[in-house]
Design an enzyme around this catalytic site. Structure first.
Site, PDB file in Angstrom:
ATOM      1  N   HIS A   1      -3.204   6.439   4.713  1.00 30.64           N
ATOM      2  CA  HIS A   1      -1.795   6.709   4.990  1.00 30.64           C
ATOM      3  C   HIS A   1      -1.413   8.083   4.450  1.00 30.64           C
ATOM      4  CE1 HIS A   1      -1.607   2.696   6.299  1.00 30.64           C
ATOM      5  NE2 HIS A   1      -0.879   2.141   5.352  1.00 30.64           N
TER       6      HIS A   1
ATOM      7  N   CYS B   1       0.816  -1.220   0.000  1.00 31.96           N
ATOM      8  CA  CYS B   1       0.000   0.000   0.000  1.00 31.96           C
ATOM      9  C   CYS B   1       0.849   1.270   0.000  1.00 31.96           C
ATOM     10  CB  CYS B   1      -0.948  -0.001   1.201  1.00 31.96           C
ATOM     11  SG  CYS B   1      -0.144  -0.247   2.793  1.00 31.96           S
TER      12      CYS B   1
END
Length: 243
Positions: free
Chosen positions: A147, A33
């Site tokens: 994130h 990711c």
């Protein structure tokens, strides 16, 4: 990282799966990711001026560690606010109102954790180059979803902020939030449950004498584009290849 298995971000390197078709026993890997979020932002700039060096600091949400980690953050936050001690279960230290080195396995010789090494190795494979120097520091922060990444770039030739913003705005899957007047830039909440990766704080790196350096701040939902959405896009590309 298995040789012969494409590691694909469809907006970035769809050509790596050009030979893949349904019914051919194909395996296509989904990148990490953090790597996906970073390369969605950096690839349009790499195409424009060629990245020589990339320094990444990540601020990774609890959802990257699963539902149980999200629950731990919620429970600890509630307990601390109510004057009770936090009770670590998933992580070895208090999560609420704290941050700490990413919880992946540590390479004791180098001092890099697995998450950081993934970003280094996967970027080289996705960009199909060993010429870019990459280093990363990955941190877990008390955020539920999405994130964030602070990225410093050094290029082979000059690149201006205006050129960078234009390249970012024209890249599929990227949205620019860069309002200096109102100090409005991407946040994890902007990216939560969104498919795009958000980029802002694009500025010239004043530590470099030339205009060959940029800093930027990036936010992306690691469950969406950082995982599930990217996998769906890979499948869609595979269908197109097989048509």
């Amino acid at each position: 990282m298995t040789e012969g298995v494409p590691l694909v971000i469809p907006e970035v390197n769809p050509h790596h799966m050009a030979h893949c078709k349904i019914g051919k026993g194909t395996i296509i890997a989904n990148p990490n990711c953090s790597t996906i979020i970073a390369l969605m932002a950096v690839t349009p700039l790499h195409k424009l001026a060629t990245v020589k060096r990339m320094i990444v600091s990540t601020y990774q949400a609890s959802s990257g560690a699963g539902a149980s980690a999200m629950e731990e953050l919620w429970e600890q936050t509630r307990d601390v606010v109510n004057g009770k001690p936090a009770a670590p279960k998933i992580f070895p230290v208090q999560y609420a109102f704290n941050l700490f080195s990413h919880n992946s396995d540590m390479d004791l010789d180098s001092g890099y954790n697995e998450e950081e090494l993934k970003m280094v190795k996967e970027t080289a494979k996705i960009w199909d180059t060993k010429d870019v120097k990459i280093t990363a520091t990955c941190i877990r922060v008390p955020v539920m979803r999405a994130h964030a990444e602070s990225i410093n770039l050094e290029f082979e030739k000059d690149i201006t902020v205006q050129e960078a913003n234009a390249a970012l705005a024209g890249f599929p899957g990227v949205s620019v939030i860069d309002d200096r007047v109102n100090n409005r830039h991407p946040t994890p909440l902007d990216a939560t449950n969104k498919e795009d990766v958000f980029v802002g704080r694009v500025r010239q790196d004043i530590s470099q004498a030339s205009k060959r350096g940029l800093d930027l701040f990036v936010c992306g939902d690691q469950i969406k584009k950082g995982a599930a959405l990217n996998a769906v896009q890979v499948a869609e590309q595979l269908v197109k290849n097989s048509a």
